[in-house]
Design an enzyme around this catalytic site. Sequence first.
Site, PDB file in Angstrom:
ATOM      1  N   LYS A 291      30.339   0.242  -4.287  1.00 45.93           N
ATOM      2  CA  LYS A 291      31.432   0.904  -4.994  1.00 45.93           C
ATOM      3  C   LYS A 291      32.014   0.002  -6.073  1.00 45.93           C
ATOM      4  O   LYS A 291      32.404   0.472  -7.149  1.00 45.93           O
ATOM      5  CB  LYS A 291      32.535   1.305  -4.006  1.00 45.93           C
ATOM      6  CG  LYS A 291      32.241   2.529  -3.180  1.00 45.93           C
ATOM      7  CD  LYS A 291      33.452   2.874  -2.337  1.00 45.93           C
ATOM      8  CE  LYS A 291      33.194   4.064  -1.435  1.00 45.93           C
ATOM      9  NZ  LYS A 291      34.352   4.349  -0.557  1.00 45.93           N
TER      10      LYS A 291
ATOM     11  N   GLU B 287      36.338   5.050   2.993  1.00 52.62           N
ATOM     12  CA  GLU B 287      37.550   4.548   2.355  1.00 52.62           C
ATOM     13  C   GLU B 287      37.689   5.249   1.003  1.00 52.62           C
ATOM     14  O   GLU B 287      36.730   5.269   0.222  1.00 52.62           O
ATOM     15  CB  GLU B 287      37.493   3.039   2.149  1.00 52.62           C
ATOM     16  CG  GLU B 287      38.768   2.500   1.520  1.00 52.62           C
ATOM     17  CD  GLU B 287      38.755   1.001   1.272  1.00 52.62           C
ATOM     18  OE1 GLU B 287      39.774   0.479   0.779  1.00 52.62           O
ATOM     19  OE2 GLU B 287      37.727   0.355   1.558  1.00 52.62           O
TER      20      GLU B 287
ATOM     21  N   ARG C  14      21.071   0.043   6.341  1.00 48.37           N
ATOM     22  CA  ARG C  14      21.133   0.752   5.067  1.00 48.37           C
ATOM     23  C   ARG C  14      19.718   1.078   4.605  1.00 48.37           C
ATOM     24  O   ARG C  14      18.786   0.306   4.841  1.00 48.37           O
ATOM     25  CB  ARG C  14      21.793  -0.115   3.993  1.00 48.37           C
ATOM     26  CG  ARG C  14      23.286  -0.327   4.166  1.00 48.37           C
ATOM     27  CD  ARG C  14      23.813  -1.146   2.992  1.00 48.37           C
ATOM     28  NE  ARG C  14      25.218  -1.437   3.114  1.00 48.37           N
ATOM     29  CZ  ARG C  14      26.191  -0.649   2.694  1.00 48.37           C
ATOM     30  NH1 ARG C  14      25.871   0.501   2.108  1.00 48.37           N
ATOM     31  NH2 ARG C  14      27.452  -0.975   2.835  1.00 48.37           N
TER      32      ARG C  14
END
Length: 579
Positions: A290, A45, A280
Amino acid sequence: MITLSLKILNMSTEEKSLNFIEQIIEEDLKKGLSNDKLRFRFPPEPNGYLHVGHASAICLNFGLGIDYQAPVNLRFDDTNPAKEEQEYVDAIKKDIEWLGFQWSEERYASDYFQQLYDWAVEFIQKGKAYVDSQSSEDMAIQKGTPTTAGTDSPYRNRSVEENLDLFVRMKKGEFPNGTHILRAKISMGANNMLMRDPIMYRILHSHHHRTGNDWCIYPMYDWAHGESDYLEQISHSFCTLEFLPHRELYDWFLDQVYPESSSGSNNLTKVRPKQREFARRNLSHTVVSKRKLLQLVEEKHVTSWDDPRMSTISGMRRRGYPPMAIRNFANTIGIAKRENLIDVSLLEFCVRDILNKTAPRVMAVLNPVKLVITNYPEGKEEVLDAENSQEDENLGFRKVPFSKELYIEREDFQEEANKKFFRLTLGTEVRLKNAYIIKGETVVKDAAGNITEIHCTYDEDSRSGSGTEASQRKVKGTIHWVSINHAIEAEIRIYDRLFTHENPDGDKEVDFKEYINPNSLEVITGYLEPSLATAKNGERFQFQRLGYYCVDKDSSQEKLVFNKTVGLRDTWAKVESKE
């Protein structure tokens, strides 16, 4: 915290076993999926800069593309214009290319806005979607909890005609934000709360960086993602573990758009995408959210997204990390099914491993004290040969000026020292790198008792490489130096961990900013040999005996600026595996 054994780095190709992602692909190929139907994607994104976590996903997807000779799409998930900008699109593309990868096709979720809308209309016509006009607060209540079923929206049984009318008017911009949403009609009693009539569209009057003001309704991630995969004919859609609960919804949406694919047959004309998840691999002493990275930038805890202390790819690039080091790091930590916290020193090991082979050696003094060779002729200057690398002979030699007055590191001299100190002391000898053997004689101190000058003598016949008997003489210590008359003054930025806690996200009751290291940046003045006068932005060097440094983008002809990339010492290799 998990650390990995050094032997992992040394595994041969023959010893490498398939990870579970590769096993999934191999199984599908055995079941009849054609090799030429393989296609992967990396779908960021554009609402921020990529970080080290994204680097692992990039290496996974593009690495699979290389291994299987399959195309890899770069698709921007640009469905939330309020947070997305062209700046982030450009930065993401730059990061991927810098890492050494090239995508097959550049795509955007916004490419499919019309098709997604048309499908949504079909959902309404088939009674599989409805417009809900509840407030967000009422929706949250009626959705239930993980242990109690939800209740139907009072608008769930609107007629097809009313839903179509409202949805068309939503698209035309007749309603303000938050007044209506489009929901899929699945089941408010589903065990998976994501299946309880999920939102497909929301009203958002916001300028889009690609489509401008053409749209004021935007698809939600769960609706756009799987359908974008289908439209691009992505065979395997890999994402992180938090999306595991979303897989059921991913498949449900695909069933509606391409129902015959739900049979699982591999003889269909079109590929049905398959979502699978990996864990992760979090990095110690960093944050990779982010939202939190943006907070660090906006609140000026760091200078920018590419601040060398940041976990962003652009920050690591600016700090001097080679792209191959990041790729090696991603390959070393691998792909797993459970989350682990990886010690940042492993990343530093990978950086050091590459720089040791590629970075030219130069001399710099960062904590200087003046050294005067009392028996060296006044006004005399020499130009000495110094090798650029001990690893790569092809890097050749450079010329280094030598004179009567030098800078050496203050730590390289002790007026009184024990037997384990092999650098310069009074009455002992050391070799000046690529130059002469010197002997400490006296010191000069200021009124406070601080040493301001060290006086020494040199053995004129001991110059390195001269071939004399004296040049072969062995002494226990070798120190580096810079000629004062020729030294270049430079700004040196010394970076440390941005966070004092190894897992700043670990304590959910404490704001992660409480762990910001107040000493994460130290700016000093250093003195460099003149060969660095023409060093360019991004060039990396080993400052001998000190560490690896690179030229910062703030450098100019008037003032050089260097960032410390990583020290020489390999602390990670000494850490025992706890796995």
